[in-house]
Scaffold this active site. Structure first.
Site, PDB file in Angstrom:
ATOM      1  CG  HIS A 185      -1.647  -1.424   1.430  1.00  0.00           C
ATOM      2  ND1 HIS A 185      -3.021  -1.549   0.997  1.00  0.00           N
ATOM      3  CD2 HIS A 185      -1.263  -2.242   2.144  1.00  0.00           C
ATOM      4  CE1 HIS A 185      -3.385  -2.697   1.288  1.00  0.00           C
ATOM      5  NE2 HIS A 185      -2.328  -3.215   2.055  1.00  0.00           N
ATOM      6  CB  SER A 306      13.380  22.970 -13.935  1.00  0.00           C
ATOM      7  OG  SER A 306      12.205  24.053 -13.791  1.00  0.00           O
ATOM      8  CE  LYS A 312      11.337  19.694  -9.756  1.00  0.00           C
ATOM      9  NZ  LYS A 312      10.378  20.237 -10.618  1.00  0.00           N
ATOM     10  CD  GLU A 319       8.814  12.836 -15.012  1.00  0.00           C
ATOM     11  OE1 GLU A 319       7.653  13.554 -15.304  1.00  0.00           O
ATOM     12  OE2 GLU A 319       9.833  13.288 -14.788  1.00  0.00           O
TER      13      GLU A 319
END
Ligand code: ARG
Length: 497
Positions: A185, A306, A312, A319
């Protein structure tokens, strides 16, 4: 990698786009391959919707291989002369070189790769070229070419999966005993090792290879010689063409041969399940990289910055692997939908079979390469993983197990006792190992100091020696077993570090 057959599907072409074609109602000349009974040519819209050359030129190598095998068989059985076969062979070889060198002009008017090559052959060598299509049809031709293309793509992807498995097993061996929090979970559950977690993906990918191997077995029958749908009256030798093209045997039923695309569907199913696996790995990489977790770090090679936030470091490759799954599963659904309800035998609908397979192959190849790269590139933050492995009362089960093992308390009772100890530690804001013996004995008087020996992360992990369990010794053995098995495979798989 090296899917030149898949990458070439994306080459630009001289063919007209549908939109451009639609602007004119103009008609082309009658088709030079089948135009005998046609007075006029198709409208440009007809030509645009009908043509597949824009994408099926990716199968040019397979088409030439199929034609070479067919011509050799026609000569062997005396259907064409030996001289004609030589002329065809030389012509096709020269055409192959032209295509390879980018000197071949593909024509939309000639619809597809099969007619483009055959028409060029006749232009080049005259009459013998016009004999090539004896005892075959584009229906068995395309089914053969597409099986050959899919088989090559499947073999290429299989090697990539093997490479990813090897990369994972190496990292697993390196981190066989390094703790990390195991989750269910996405809540801290029990300590596991990072190596054990990576080896889980090796098992998943091994099943993916099994599905590809299964697909290949059923794919590897040759439809060539089924002709349009009914077979042929010529004394062809289908075993010979099947053998020449590396198939196990000819297909058994001519109608099935030209209307079956199960091999493509099985291939896309296998890729869809594999892509789902890769998306899970990719998602974990995204989570592990995110700063609250900081389990791993990817180098500049597999991250992007970024444009506004200088701090970043984004795991874009992961992704995109996660996202490419949509394209691959979409390809499966697309082809299933094309095939559903089609009457036997061939129907032009089936021309829509190739793009999904090409698209899914490109996406899968790139996703595997990206995962392979990231797994090799990542640096594990073992201190952070170790610290978090012990958080969230992750060794609670070890207390319960100790109560069962040492005090012979029934497990369900031990579970309750441990629950009360967790509540007590939580209330005090401390870990289970920091509870005093008096606190422990207040819940279960039989508890002794010995219980502290099972409360550490390392003890918890080391105790899980059951088959398939996370103990470091298990993980190391499994990683080595897989590395040895992968190394023992035939040459093609033994690519380097
Ligand atoms: N371009 C066609 C395809 O991809 C080849 C087969 C065409 N056969 C025919 N009878 N029109 O399916």
């Amino acid at each position: 990698m090296g899917h030149d057959m898949s990458l070439s599907s994306q080459n630009s072409t001289d063919t007209t786009s549908g939109a451009t074609a639609a602007k004119a109602g103009a008609k082309a000349d009658a088709n030079m391959q089948w135009g005998g009974r046609f007075a006029g040519g198709p409208s440009q819209i007809m030509q645009a919707i009908n043509a597949s050359i824009g994408f099926d030129k990716a199968m040019w190598k397979q088409d030439i291989a199929g034609s070479l095998a067919h011509a050799a068989m026609l000569a062997h059985t005396g259907i064409i002369s030996a001289e004609d076969e030589v002329a065809i062979r030389e012509g096709l070889t020269a055409i192959g070189k032209d295509i390879e060198a980018g000197r071949f002009e593909f024509s939309e008017a000639l619809e597809d790769i099969h007619m483009n090559i055959e028409a060029r052959l006749s232009e080049r060598i005259g009459e013998p070229g016009k004999r090539l299509h004896t005892a075959r049809s584009r229906n068995d031709q395309v089914a053969t070419d597409f099986r050959l293309w899919t088989r090559d793509a499947l073999d290429g992807l299989d090697q990539q999966v093997a490479s990813l498995m090897r990369a994972l097993a190496r990292r697993a061996e390196e981190h066989a005993s390094d703790p990390m929090p195991g989750f269910t979970h996405l809540q801290t559950a029990q300590p596991v090792t990072f190596g054990h977690h990576l080896m889980a993906y090796v098992e998943m990918l091994a099943r993916d290879r099994g599905r590809l191997a299964d697909t290949r077995k059923r794919l590897n029958e040759c439809p060539l010689g089924s002709a349009a749908l009914a077979g042929t009256s010529f004394p062809i030798d289908r075993k010979m063409t099947a053998r020449t093209l590396g198939f196990d045997r000819p297909t058994a039923n001519s109608l099935d041969s030209v209307s079956d695309r199960d091999f493509a569907l099985e291939y896309l199913s296998a890729l869809s399940i594999m892509a789902m696996h890769l998306s899970r790995l990719a998602e974990e990489i995204v989570i592990w990289c995110s700063s609250p977790f900081s389990f791993i770090r990817l180098s500049d090679a597999f991250t992007t910055g970024s444009s506004i936030m200088p701090q970043k470091r984004n795991p874009d490759a992961a992704e995109l692997v996660r996202a490419k799954t949509g394209r691959i599963t979409g390809s499966l659904v697309s082809l299933l939908t094309v095939m559903k309800g089609l009457p036997l035998a061939y129907a032009k609908d089936m021309q829509e079979d190739k793009e999904p397979v090409f698209t899914a192959t490109d996406a899968a190849a790139l996703s595997l390469a990206a995962c392979d790269g990231m797994v090799r590139d990542m640096t594990a933050n073992t201190a952070q993983m170790r610290a978090l492995a012990g958080s969230g009362f992750s060794t609670a089960t070890d207390i319960a197990d100790w109560l069962v093992r040492v005090l012979k308390v029934p497990f369900r009772t031990a579970h309750h006792v441990t629950g009360r100890l967790v509540a007590k530690a939580e209330e005090k804001g401390i870990g289970l190992a920091d509870l005093s013996l008096a606190d422990m004995q207040a819940e279960e008087p039989g508890i002794t100091n010995d219980i502290y020996s099972v409360l550490t992360v390392d003890a918890s992990i080391a105790s899980r020696t059951s088959e398939g369990g996370t103990a470091g010794s298990n993980v190391q053995r499994e990683a080595r077993r897989w590395l040895a098995a992968l190394d023992a495979e035939p040459a093609a798989t033994s690519e380097g570090a």
